[in-house]
Design a protein around this motif. Structure first.
Motif, PDB file in Angstrom:
ATOM      1  N   ARG A  39       0.848  -1.369   0.268  1.00 23.56           N
ATOM      2  CA  ARG A  39       0.248  -0.034   0.175  1.00 23.56           C
ATOM      3  C   ARG A  39       0.715   1.404  -0.083  1.00 23.56           C
ATOM      4  NH1 ARG A  39      -0.510  -2.269   4.927  1.00 23.56           N
ATOM      5  NH2 ARG A  39      -0.135  -0.508   6.849  1.00 23.56           N
ATOM      6  N   SER A  40       1.997   0.991   0.495  1.00 18.13           N
ATOM      7  CA  SER A  40       2.932   1.963   0.736  1.00 18.13           C
ATOM      8  C   SER A  40       3.833   1.982  -0.267  1.00 18.13           C
ATOM      9  CB  SER A  40       3.444   2.039   1.812  1.00 18.13           C
ATOM     10  OG  SER A  40       2.751   2.589   2.396  1.00 18.13           O
ATOM     11  N   THR A  41       4.101   1.490  -1.938  1.00 17.76           N
ATOM     12  CA  THR A  41       5.129   1.466  -2.962  1.00 17.76           C
ATOM     13  C   THR A  41       4.623   2.303  -3.747  1.00 17.76           C
ATOM     14  OG1 THR A  41       4.960  -1.028  -2.865  1.00 17.76           O
ATOM     15  CG2 THR A  41       5.361  -0.782  -4.825  1.00 17.76           C
ATOM     16  N   GLY A  42       5.875   3.424  -3.926  1.00 17.37           N
ATOM     17  CA  GLY A  42       5.692   4.198  -4.157  1.00 17.37           C
ATOM     18  C   GLY A  42       5.251   5.866  -4.380  1.00 17.37           C
ATOM     19  N   ASP A  43       5.928   5.364  -2.516  1.00 14.58           N
ATOM     20  CA  ASP A  43       5.354   6.162  -2.261  1.00 14.58           C
ATOM     21  C   ASP A  43       7.063   7.185  -2.117  1.00 14.58           C
ATOM     22  OD1 ASP A  43       2.836   6.470  -1.333  1.00 14.58           O
ATOM     23  OD2 ASP A  43       3.050   5.788   0.679  1.00 14.58           O
ATOM     24  N   ILE A  44       7.383   9.003  -1.238  1.00 17.74           N
ATOM     25  CA  ILE A  44       8.477   8.954  -1.570  1.00 17.74           C
ATOM     26  C   ILE A  44       8.484   9.543   0.106  1.00 17.74           C
ATOM     27  CG2 ILE A  44       9.750  11.206  -2.892  1.00 17.74           C
ATOM     28  CD1 ILE A  44       9.118   9.278  -4.509  1.00 17.74           C
ATOM     29  N   ILE A  45       9.333   9.314   0.388  1.00 18.72           N
ATOM     30  CA  ILE A  45      10.107  10.054   2.086  1.00 18.72           C
ATOM     31  C   ILE A  45      11.445  10.158   1.714  1.00 18.72           C
ATOM     32  CG2 ILE A  45       8.119   7.921   2.766  1.00 18.72           C
ATOM     33  CD1 ILE A  45      10.741   6.418   3.680  1.00 18.72           C
ATOM     34  N   ASP A  46      11.511  11.334   3.196  1.00 22.79           N
ATOM     35  CA  ASP A  46      12.578  12.403   2.986  1.00 22.79           C
ATOM     36  C   ASP A  46      13.159  11.476   2.999  1.00 22.79           C
ATOM     37  OD1 ASP A  46      11.477  14.436   1.596  1.00 22.79           O
ATOM     38  OD2 ASP A  46      10.695  15.216   3.855  1.00 22.79           O
ATOM     39  N   PHE A  47      14.924  10.939   3.056  1.00 19.73           N
ATOM     40  CA  PHE A  47      16.185  10.653   4.054  1.00 19.73           C
ATOM     41  C   PHE A  47      16.843  11.886   4.899  1.00 19.73           C
ATOM     42  CE2 PHE A  47      20.649   8.634   3.704  1.00 19.73           C
ATOM     43  CZ  PHE A  47      20.365   8.048   4.925  1.00 19.73           C
ATOM     44  N   GLY A  48      16.602  11.706   5.896  1.00 22.65           N
ATOM     45  CA  GLY A  48      16.538  12.825   7.176  1.00 22.65           C
ATOM     46  C   GLY A  48      16.590  13.974   6.552  1.00 22.65           C
ATOM     47  N   ASP A  49      17.069  15.084   6.909  1.00 27.00           N
ATOM     48  CA  ASP A  49      17.270  15.651   6.298  1.00 27.00           C
ATOM     49  C   ASP A  49      18.453  16.573   4.902  1.00 27.00           C
ATOM     50  OD1 ASP A  49      15.673  17.219   7.901  1.00 27.00           O
ATOM     51  OD2 ASP A  49      16.910  17.523   9.642  1.00 27.00           O
ATOM     52  N   GLY A  51      17.887  15.909   1.985  1.00 29.07           N
ATOM     53  CA  GLY A  51      17.475  16.831   0.875  1.00 29.07           C
ATOM     54  C   GLY A  51      17.170  15.425  -0.597  1.00 29.07           C
ATOM     55  N   GLN A  52      18.137  13.556   0.601  1.00 29.81           N
ATOM     56  CA  GLN A  52      17.302  13.366  -0.473  1.00 29.81           C
ATOM     57  C   GLN A  52      16.268  12.409  -0.381  1.00 29.81           C
ATOM     58  OE1 GLN A  52      20.529   9.345   0.101  1.00 29.81           O
ATOM     59  NE2 GLN A  52      19.736   8.696  -1.860  1.00 29.81           N
ATOM     60  N   GLU A  53      15.886  12.053  -1.363  1.00 27.95           N
ATOM     61  CA  GLU A  53      13.922  11.317  -1.232  1.00 27.95           C
ATOM     62  C   GLU A  53      14.019  10.010  -1.908  1.00 27.95           C
ATOM     63  OE1 GLU A  53      12.231  14.209  -4.157  1.00 27.95           O
ATOM     64  OE2 GLU A  53      11.432  15.069  -2.705  1.00 27.95           O
ATOM     65  N   LEU A  54      13.382   8.820  -1.675  1.00 26.72           N
ATOM     66  CA  LEU A  54      14.102   7.891  -1.547  1.00 26.72           C
ATOM     67  C   LEU A  54      11.870   7.422  -1.991  1.00 26.72           C
ATOM     68  CD1 LEU A  54      15.613   6.678   2.062  1.00 26.72           C
ATOM     69  CD2 LEU A  54      16.052   6.946  -0.617  1.00 26.72           C
ATOM     70  N   LYS A  55      11.887   6.469  -2.969  1.00 24.85           N
ATOM     71  CA  LYS A  55      10.993   5.567  -3.676  1.00 24.85           C
ATOM     72  C   LYS A  55      10.426   4.266  -3.063  1.00 24.85           C
ATOM     73  CE  LYS A  55       8.264   5.102  -7.373  1.00 24.85           C
ATOM     74  NZ  LYS A  55       9.015   5.112  -9.168  1.00 24.85           N
ATOM     75  N   VAL A  56       9.539   4.627  -1.811  1.00 24.35           N
ATOM     76  CA  VAL A  56       9.463   3.106  -1.216  1.00 24.35           C
ATOM     77  C   VAL A  56       8.982   1.779  -2.372  1.00 24.35           C
ATOM     78  CG1 VAL A  56       7.966   1.909   0.391  1.00 24.35           C
ATOM     79  CG2 VAL A  56       8.347   4.618   0.251  1.00 24.35           C
ATOM     80  N   LYS A  57       9.872   0.619  -1.914  1.00 27.65           N
ATOM     81  CA  LYS A  57      10.127  -0.365  -2.284  1.00 27.65           C
ATOM     82  C   LYS A  57       9.068  -1.340  -1.829  1.00 27.65           C
ATOM     83  CE  LYS A  57      14.986   0.076  -4.161  1.00 27.65           C
ATOM     84  NZ  LYS A  57      14.502   0.719  -5.721  1.00 27.65           N
ATOM     85  N   ASN A  58       8.538  -2.120  -2.814  1.00 30.35           N
ATOM     86  CA  ASN A  58       7.292  -3.331  -2.184  1.00 30.35           C
ATOM     87  C   ASN A  58       8.735  -4.839  -1.205  1.00 30.35           C
ATOM     88  OD1 ASN A  58       5.266  -5.623  -1.859  1.00 30.35           O
ATOM     89  ND2 ASN A  58       4.746  -4.696  -3.898  1.00 30.35           N
ATOM     90  N   LEU A  59       7.930  -4.362   0.137  1.00 31.15           N
ATOM     91  CA  LEU A  59       8.644  -5.829   0.591  1.00 31.15           C
ATOM     92  C   LEU A  59       8.538  -7.014  -0.328  1.00 31.15           C
ATOM     93  CD1 LEU A  59      10.475  -6.722   2.548  1.00 31.15           C
ATOM     94  CD2 LEU A  59       7.893  -6.531   4.139  1.00 31.15           C
ATOM     95  N   GLU A  60       6.930  -7.048  -0.696  1.00 27.79           N
ATOM     96  CA  GLU A  60       7.018  -8.630  -1.011  1.00 27.79           C
ATOM     97  C   GLU A  60       7.347  -8.833  -2.202  1.00 27.79           C
ATOM     98  OE1 GLU A  60       4.714 -10.956  -0.429  1.00 27.79           O
ATOM     99  OE2 GLU A  60       4.024  -9.511   1.432  1.00 27.79           O
ATOM    100  N   HIS A  61       8.498  -7.979  -3.305  1.00 29.57           N
ATOM    101  CA  HIS A  61       9.216  -8.430  -4.274  1.00 29.57           C
ATOM    102  C   HIS A  61      10.563  -7.605  -3.875  1.00 29.57           C
ATOM    103  CE1 HIS A  61       4.870  -7.202  -6.717  1.00 29.57           C
ATOM    104  NE2 HIS A  61       5.297  -9.136  -6.351  1.00 29.57           N
TER     105      HIS A  61
END
Length: 342
Positions: A39-49, A51-61
């Protein structure tokens, strides 16, 4: 050369803190992955402060092959499947759930307390992170145990709602608002109203009348610190968003004064002593939020037992109680065992 680190449960309270702390402490990274449920796959979250952003990967795969360390903050049911899968793929797992803590083949680690035990991780390629209330307790107990040998501990906890996840924090906020405006106020996450109340019940009840949270504190302290220590706990949920507090009474085998204990704790790793016998001369959960330290205040002698002390222990449960301890384990693993960092 750095490490490839995956944070599993990256969109939850503890997972986000893990990412924040990896960035804050400049953990040697070649790559970091934010991993969560579908349900969170593809969401964008910050890597701390950073400035890098991470795209959430699907745990199942998610393929853990080629990744060095996986920090798991997704609960026992997820760890039962995917932590084992990661470990078998050669990725060392640091798991925040209760699943592996009492497994004799899995070390249960608080780096300031029992760093030497980490070498046992090779048996299953898994290291367990203790319960949040246990982690801060043993950081305070260890230096005192070394000095005067602890016989018995009686602890009452005052645990924040963030220990129950985002749902717990939302419930406290919503109930507090509802009370002020006169709306209906039915508990959902907790067994009773948490706003403007305290609940002497965390986790499920056991046959002896204790709760599983209380049992965890007993058995984890014995495994981490010393199996001969007797401990009894009463764990209470309080209407605080972040930060666990503990009132701790300790009986020692050998004599130790409050002044000696204060001096010992001032020199102890991970401990910050704030102990002035005046208004405000102690730490509360509000001051501990966002900090790395385990704070000790109200250090005093207990005249009702021979060689007794009482103290007040406070820490950010999302940090030392979970995410910080996991990252510290990863740092220890890198320094002593994986030996890959430049």
């Amino acid at each position: 050369m750095g490490y490839r680190v995956a944070v599993v449960g990256a969109t939850g309270n503890v997972g986000r803190e893990m990412l924040n702390i990896l960035a804050e402490r400049q953990f040697p990274l070649d790559e970091v992955a934010a991993v969560a449920s579908a349900r969170s796959t593809g969401d964008i979250i910050d890597f701390g402060d950073s400035g890098q952003e991470l795209k959430v990967k699907n745990l199942e795969h998610f393929d853990f092959s080629g990744w060095d360390i996986a920090l798991f903050a997704a609960g026992s049911e997820v760890s039962k499947v995917h932590a084992l899968r990661a470990a078998q793929a050669g990725c060392t797992v640091i798991d925040n759930s209760s699943l592996f803590r009492m497994d004799p083949d899995v070390p249960l680690i608080v780096p300031e307390v029992n760093a030497e035990a980490i070498s046992g991780y090779t048996r299953k390629n898994i290291i367990a992170n203790p319960n949040c209330s246990t982690a801060q307790l043993v950081v305070a107990l260890k230096p005192l145990h070394d000095a005067a040998k602890i016989k018995r501990v009686v602890v009452a906890t005052y645990q924040s709602v963030s220990g129950a996840g985002k749902e717990g924090m939302d419930e406290l906020f919503e109930q507090s608002r509802n009370i002020f405006v006169g709306d209906a106020n039915e508990p959902r996450k907790f067994t009773k109203q948490i706003a403007f109340n305290v609940i002497p019940h965390i986790d499920s009840f056991l046959d002896d009348g204790s709760t599983k949270e209380e049992w965890k504190m007993v058995v984890e302290t014995k495994k981490i610190l010393d199996p001969s220590i007797k401990l009894t706990a009463t764990c209470v949920r309080v209407p605080v968003f972040v930060g666990h507090s503990e009132a701790v009474n300790i009986e020692f085998e050998n004599e130790i004064s409050a002044e000696e204990a204060r001096d010992i704790l001032r020199e102890a790793p991970g401990v910050m002593v704030v102990d002035k016998r005046e208004d405000g001369g102690y730490v509360t959960p509000v001051e501990a939020v966002g900090e790395y330290a385990t704070y000790v205040s109200r250090i005093r002698e207990d005249s009702t037992v021979e060689n007794g002390l009482s103290l007040w222990v406070v820490s950010d449960n999302l940090r030392k109680g979970a995410a910080l301890n996991a990252v510290q384990i990863a740092e220890l693993l890198g320094r002593k065992h994986l030996q890959k960092a430049a």
